[in-house]
Design an enzyme around this catalytic site. Structure first.
Site, short mmCIF file in Angstrom:
data_model
loop_
_atom_site.label_atom_id
_atom_site.label_comp_id
_atom_site.label_asym_id
_atom_site.label_seq_id
_atom_site.Cartn_x
_atom_site.Cartn_y
_atom_site.Cartn_z
CB CYS A 1 -28.04 -10.89 10.63
SG CYS A 1 -29.14 -12.26 10.97
CD GLU B 1 -24.32 -6.57 10.43
OE1 GLU B 1 -23.54 -6.99 9.55
OE2 GLU B 1 -25.40 -7.11 10.70
CE LYS C 1 -16.13 -21.51 4.73
NZ LYS C 1 -15.80 -21.22 6.15
CD GLU D 1 -29.85 -13.94 7.45
OE1 GLU D 1 -29.54 -12.73 7.55
OE2 GLU D 1 -29.69 -14.77 8.37
#
Ligand code: NAI
Ligand code: MG
Length: 496
Positions: free
Chosen positions: A297, A394, A187, A263
């Site tokens: 990331c 983040e 997806k 991840e």
């Protein structure tokens, strides 16, 4: 309609699939739903694509199951490799088109998008090479028994990918899952469905048996949740936020205990010692945070500079960052395009606002660029304290903080002080500093005198809340294999 003609500024007209790719065909979703795909450079609607719901996921799972138990099982490892090599060749043939689609939909600079597609080609060839090198072991336990240990595919795998590297994450996931003989439902992220659908067309052209690869567009809470909680998916692999990573693990736990690899996010320290080559360090620190508009990331979002060079470094880093060309991602000089969506734009701007209000100093940037499209100026904060939100959370945008440090001990402590542990970097000309600091940092990847240097042969993944498992390299194969022990009792009938 399951396709439409689109135009990119770089490559002209092309045929864009818009359906769901299930069992080797582009189809409409069962419920006939669609959603709009937005161009982040000018906020216009590019087209609409079919939206997968739970029912479509279920149909895709049935196709993947049938392929896994049927035709795909009989394909030899060598032939699995050939399919993947063929797919890599098709990616190379259509590199410009794929990159242009990525730029149109995601907003990343076209030059960078071409780099992403080049990395997809390498990744697919690399995993093609692994397909016929997956080997077991014979283990001697005693005179009366013959034991062998075999590596087998897990089965039907669900893969949920993000929007920051739509195609590269596709290749990182598809490569190892197919090399090891599994089938897959992948997806794409709802912000960037287009390149994955074009890649589906290449899967078909490469000749994979129907049902081996299924590619769907859809939303996380609907199609994503249907994947992570499905009773007939054997494994789920996810790249995205830590918040959603936790939900996926919970869904896996409360459904069929499917295997999980994650991840997730990061808040990576990028450490510059007094003895670093300062020009080199500034280039890599700039690239470390502003590459892909900070939507990485592993972005080096916390910069730590030793006190002896701090002032010089800051003056030159500011100058460097303010010269990064921000604008039309198809522009030949552009380094930084728009953020991917309104939601991400708003999130980043609110972090910038929060940084200002908590007393941090904006050294450069700190504002929206232009009034159309999701552009944000490269932003550097100084005067931060370790407990500020902008240092701990983040941001996933072109925003970093720079702090001053005195000793290696102090900077390692600060470097390890978040809940994340994805990546880190050390800039120094002293080999001992490089190795000792790298060893002390709790991160899955540490770069020395560089940044963001990912390579398909090198494992990548997180310590702590940055994830579970490793992608790329030989390490990624383990995510998609299980171990079978066969123990044969001989009974010493012949030779006592
Ligand atoms: P997200 O984690 O919601 O999206 C990533 C993928 O997960 C998408 O395909 C999405 O459809 C899917 N998803 C969302 N909710 C789901 C659910 N309940 N079950 C199953 N799948 C689900 O990330 P989002 O909201 O787009 O971005 C938020 C933040 O996440 C970013 O600001 C960034 O900090 C982080 N992020 C990290 C990425 C990475 O590479 N590690 C990539 C994208 C986002
Ligand atoms: Mg888009």
């Amino acid at each position: 309609m399951t396709s439409t003609t689109l135009k990119t500024p770089a490559t002209g007209d092309y045929e864009q699939p818009t359906g769901l790719f299930i069992n080797g065909e582009f189809v409409k979703g069962v419920e006939g739903k669609t959603f709009e795909v937005i161009n982040p450079s000018d906020e216009s609607v590019i087209c609409s694509v079919s939206e997968a719901t739970e029912k479509d996921v279920d149909i895709a799972v049935k196709a993947a199951r049938a392929a896994f138990e049927g035709e795909w099982r009989k394909v030899t490892p060598e032939d699995r490799g050939k399919y993947l090599h063929k797919l890599a060749d098709l990616f190379e043939r259509d590199l410009e088109t794929l990159a242009a689609i990525e730029t149109l939909d995601n907003g990343k600079a076209f030059s960078m998008a071409k780099g992403d597609v080049g990395m997809c080609v390498s990744t697919l060839h690399y995993y093609a090479g692994w397909a016929d090198k997956i080997e077991g072991k014979v283990i001697d336990t005693n005179h009366e028994t013959f034991n062998y240990v075999k590596k087998e595919p897990i089965g039907v795998c669900g893969q949920i990918i993000p929007w920051n590297f739509p195609l590269l994450m596709w290749a990182w996931k598809i490569g190892p899952v197919l090399a090891t003989g599994n089938t897959v439902i992948i997806k794409s992220a709802e912000q960037t469905p287009l390149s994955a659908l074009y890649a589906a067309k290449l899967v078909k052209e490469a000749g994979f048996p129907n049902g081996v690869v299924n590619i769907i567009s859809g939303f996380g809470k609907v199609a994503g949740a249907a994947i992570s909680s499905h009773m007939d998916i054997d494994k789920v692999a996810f790249t995205g936020s830590t918040v959603v990573g936790r939900q996926i693990m919970k869904a896996a736990a409360s459904s069929n205990l499917k295997k999980v690899t994650l991840e997730l996010g990061g808040k990576s320290p990028n450490i510059v010692f007094d003895d670093a080559d300062i020009d080199n360090a500034i280039s890599w620190v700039n690239f470390g945070i502003f590459f892909n508009h900070g939507q990485c990331c592993c972005a080096g979002s916390r910069v730590y500079v030793q006190e002896g060079i701090y002032d010089k470094f800051m003056a030159r880093f500011k100058e460097r960052a303010s010269k990064n060309v921000v604008g039309d991602p198809f522009g030949s000089d552009t380094f930084q395009g728009p953020q991917v969506s309104q939601v991400q734009f708003d999130r980043i701007m609110s972090y910038i606002e929060h940084g200002k209000q908590s007393g941090a100093t904006v050294e450069t940037g700190g504002k929206r660029k232009g009034d159309k499209g999701f552009f944000i100026e490269p932003t550097i904060f100084s005067g931060v304290s370790e407990d500020m939100k902008i240092v701990q959370e983040e941001i996933f945008g072109p925003v970093c903080s720079v702090s001053k440090f005195k000793t290696a001990e102090e900077v390692v402590k600060a470097g390890n002080s978040t809940t994340y542990g994805l990546a880190a970097a050390v800039h120094t000309s002293n080999i001992n500093t490089a190795i000792e600091v790298s060893n002390a940092l709790k991160a899955g990847t540490v770069w020395v005198n560089s940044y963001n240097m990912l390579h398909h042969q090198l494992p990548f993944g997180g310590y702590k809340e940055s994830g579970i498992g490793r992608e790329l390299g030989e390490a990624a194969l383990e995510n998609y294999l299980q171990t079978k022990t066969v123990s044969i009792r001989l009974g010493n009938a012949l030779f006592g």
